[in-house]
Design a protein around this motif. Structure first.
Motif, short mmCIF file in Angstrom:
data_model
loop_
_atom_site.label_atom_id
_atom_site.label_comp_id
_atom_site.label_asym_id
_atom_site.label_seq_id
_atom_site.Cartn_x
_atom_site.Cartn_y
_atom_site.Cartn_z
N ALA A 30 13.59 -38.15 20.25
CA ALA A 30 13.22 -36.88 20.90
C ALA A 30 14.42 -35.95 21.02
N ALA A 31 15.59 -36.52 21.38
CA ALA A 31 16.80 -35.70 21.46
C ALA A 31 17.24 -35.22 20.08
N TRP A 32 17.12 -36.06 19.07
CA TRP A 32 17.47 -35.66 17.70
C TRP A 32 16.57 -34.54 17.22
N ASP A 33 15.27 -34.66 17.56
CA ASP A 33 14.34 -33.61 17.14
C ASP A 33 14.65 -32.28 17.83
N THR A 34 15.17 -32.38 19.06
CA THR A 34 15.46 -31.15 19.80
C THR A 34 16.79 -30.50 19.37
N TYR A 35 17.83 -31.32 19.23
CA TYR A 35 19.16 -30.76 18.98
C TYR A 35 19.66 -30.97 17.55
N GLY A 36 19.06 -31.89 16.81
CA GLY A 36 19.55 -32.13 15.45
C GLY A 36 20.92 -32.78 15.47
N ARG A 79 26.78 -34.12 26.85
CA ARG A 79 26.10 -34.65 28.01
C ARG A 79 24.88 -35.48 27.63
N VAL A 80 24.14 -35.01 26.64
CA VAL A 80 22.94 -35.75 26.20
C VAL A 80 23.34 -37.06 25.57
N GLY A 81 24.39 -37.06 24.73
CA GLY A 81 24.85 -38.30 24.12
C GLY A 81 25.32 -39.30 25.16
N LEU A 82 26.08 -38.81 26.21
CA LEU A 82 26.53 -39.71 27.27
C LEU A 82 25.34 -40.28 28.04
N ALA A 83 24.31 -39.45 28.30
CA ALA A 83 23.12 -39.92 29.02
C ALA A 83 22.38 -40.99 28.21
N LEU A 84 22.33 -40.79 26.86
CA LEU A 84 21.65 -41.80 26.03
C LEU A 84 22.40 -43.11 26.04
N VAL A 85 23.74 -43.06 25.99
CA VAL A 85 24.54 -44.29 26.01
C VAL A 85 24.35 -45.02 27.33
N ILE A 86 24.41 -44.26 28.44
CA ILE A 86 24.20 -44.87 29.75
C ILE A 86 22.79 -45.47 29.84
N ASP A 87 21.83 -44.76 29.30
CA ASP A 87 20.43 -45.22 29.33
C ASP A 87 20.29 -46.57 28.63
N VAL A 88 20.89 -46.68 27.43
CA VAL A 88 20.77 -47.93 26.67
C VAL A 88 21.48 -49.07 27.38
N GLY A 89 22.70 -48.82 27.89
CA GLY A 89 23.44 -49.89 28.56
C GLY A 89 22.76 -50.38 29.83
N GLY A 133 16.60 -35.40 37.61
CA GLY A 133 17.74 -34.53 37.85
C GLY A 133 18.86 -34.77 36.84
N ILE A 134 19.15 -36.05 36.51
CA ILE A 134 20.19 -36.34 35.51
C ILE A 134 19.81 -35.79 34.15
N ASP A 135 18.53 -35.92 33.80
CA ASP A 135 18.08 -35.43 32.50
C ASP A 135 18.22 -33.91 32.43
#
Length: 455
Positions: free
Chosen positions: A54-60, A66-76, A144-146
């Motif tokens: 979904a993030a790739w589709d939005t930002y390419g 910030r989005v990349g850091l949120a995805l890394v935190i999400d996975v961990g 809020g984080i998203d």
């Protein structure tokens, strides 16, 4: 805190399984934990992949930091939460902590669902409220984080919170269903165990009643054997006293004429043979102190008259014999016949009060046959069947068998117009009325034939 029905410890009175059984149970428990953790990891990985796409589709390729850091935190965070879902299977209310990682990770939703379901198993409304509140708070923080990662506020804020509440409610409801099912299964097992114990107790009671009935039957048979022995004792005493008297006369009267000596010897021989014939019927002897005099053929008629004076309708018919012939046939025969008449009168008075009783005593081809018939009205048939245990007829059957005879007692159908006289109208013998018949046959001793064979 209330305990879960699926997490409750085993009662202290239950025996512990052997070491090998405990090892197998531990391995099975570890296997279930591993399966839960792996399932949560797979579902969480799928959710993380969806968020990344979904993030790739939005930002390419120009993915914000910030989005990349949120995805890394999400996975961990999701991986750690999903791995902890299995080992926390027996953690009780600590499973609420599995909801907390949902504030930072969308891929931790499988662990949060498992934790809420385990809390829902307890079926406690206060815990449900706590779970829903915690889910709403984590949803609010995650939203809020998203929005911070994307750098803008969203108009779907309220919808996201409602979605978190629906997700938490579904997980709690799933847990409640599992808890209800576990309680129902436990209740059914308890009812089955109770029913099994009641059935076993009922079977033991039936066995005890059967043993008691067999003991009563054995007692009745034993009493009849003792009665026969007592009767034979009285009869043999009479014969032996006559033999002793005549034998004493022969020993002291040496001048007795030959003809008189032959008469005395014949008398001694007849008494000895009569005593020997009656002695053959004795199988066991146990004489009681309350012995009654031996009955005679004339006393059979006295029993009938006594029953009539008490209001009982009784008819007695002698065919081919009379009381004197029965007395001459031997005490064993007349005693058994008198006992049988008394038992039949008692049964008719008890089970068919007010109904006519027909008795017939006949001498037929070396057998003395006693038959009895009395009708049983429909309104008293069921109640009368419960008044006695049948021990009287059982004892009578045993007495007849020991004397070499046979006995039959069964229900029959009384036909109108048969075997009636002028004193009894057909109304007393309704057609197809239920009746009870007893027939016993006793061997008629032939003293003359035995005397000829001995000669």
């Amino acid at each position: 805190m209330t305990s879960s029905p699926v997490d409750a410890p085993a009662p202290s009175g239950v025996d512990h399984p052997p070491a090998r059984g405990r090892l197998v149970r531990r391995l099975a428990e570890a296997g279930r934990m591993l399966v839960v953790s792996l399932a949560c990891l797979v579902v969480g990985a799928c959710l993380a992949l969806i968020l990344f796409l979904a993030a790739w589709d939005t930002y390419g390729e120009s993915l914000p930091g910030r989005v990349g850091l949120a995805l890394v935190i999400d996975v961990g965070v999701g991986a750690v939460a999903n791995l902890a879902a299995g080992p926390m299977r027996r953690a009780g209310l600590w499973n609420l902590l599995l909801v907390v990682p949902g504030a930072l990770s969308g891929s931790a939703l499988p662990a949060a669902a498992v934790g809420l379901a385990r809390v829902g198993v307890r079926r406690d409304r206060r815990l449900d409220v706590i779970g829903l509140s915690l889910a709403a708070a984590t949803g609010l923080i995650f939203n809020g984080i998203d929005r911070w990662a994307q750098g803008r506020w969203s108009s779907t804020f309220v919808f996201d919170i409602l979605l978190s509440l629906v997700f938490a409610g579904a997980a709690l409801l799933w847990g409640r269903v599992r808890g209800t099912r576990a309680i129902l299964i436990t209740s059914l097992r308890s009812q089955a165990a109770t029913a099994r114990r009641e059935r076993e107790a009922l079977e033991r009671e039936h066995e005890a009643l059967a043993r008691e009935h067999r003991a009563l039957v054995a007692q009745a048979e034993s009493e009849q054997r003792a009665a026969i022995a007592r009767d034979m004792h009285d009869s043999l005493s009479h014969h032996l006293s006559l033999i002793a008297m005549h034998a004493g006369a022969l020993s002291y009267r040496a001048d007795m004429p030959p003809e008189q000596m032959r008469d005395v010897s014949a008398t001694i021989l007849a008494d000895a043979r009569a005593a020997n014939s009656e002695l053959r019927h004795v199988l066991s002897a146990l004489r009681t102190d309350d012995a009654e005099p031996l009955p005679t053929g004339a006393q059979i008629g006295e029993q009938i008259e006594r029953a009539r004076s008490e209001g009982q309708d009784v008819r007695l018919e002698w065919v081919g014999t009379d009381p004197h012939d029965v007395d001459a046939a031997g005490s064993a025969l007349v005693v058994t016949l008198s006992r049988a008449v008394r038992e039949l009168l008692t049964n008719a008075r008890k089970h068919a009060p007010g109904q006519p009783l027909e008795l017939r005593i006949a001498h037929e081809t070396g057998m003395l046959r006693l038959t009895s018939r009395n009708t049983v009205p429909e309104e008293v048939r069921t109640a009368a069947s419960e008044l006695g245990s049948g021990l009287g007829l059982t004892g009578l059957r045993e007495r007849v068998r020991l004397l070499g005879g046979t006995m039959r007692a069964e229900a029959a159908v009384a036909a109108s117009g048969a075997d009636t006289d002028d004193d009894h109208s057909p109304a007393e013998h309704p057609r197809d009325a239920p009746a009870f018949e007893v027939e016993l046959s006793l061997p008629w001793p032939d003293h003359r034939s035995r005397d000829e064979d001995d000669a």
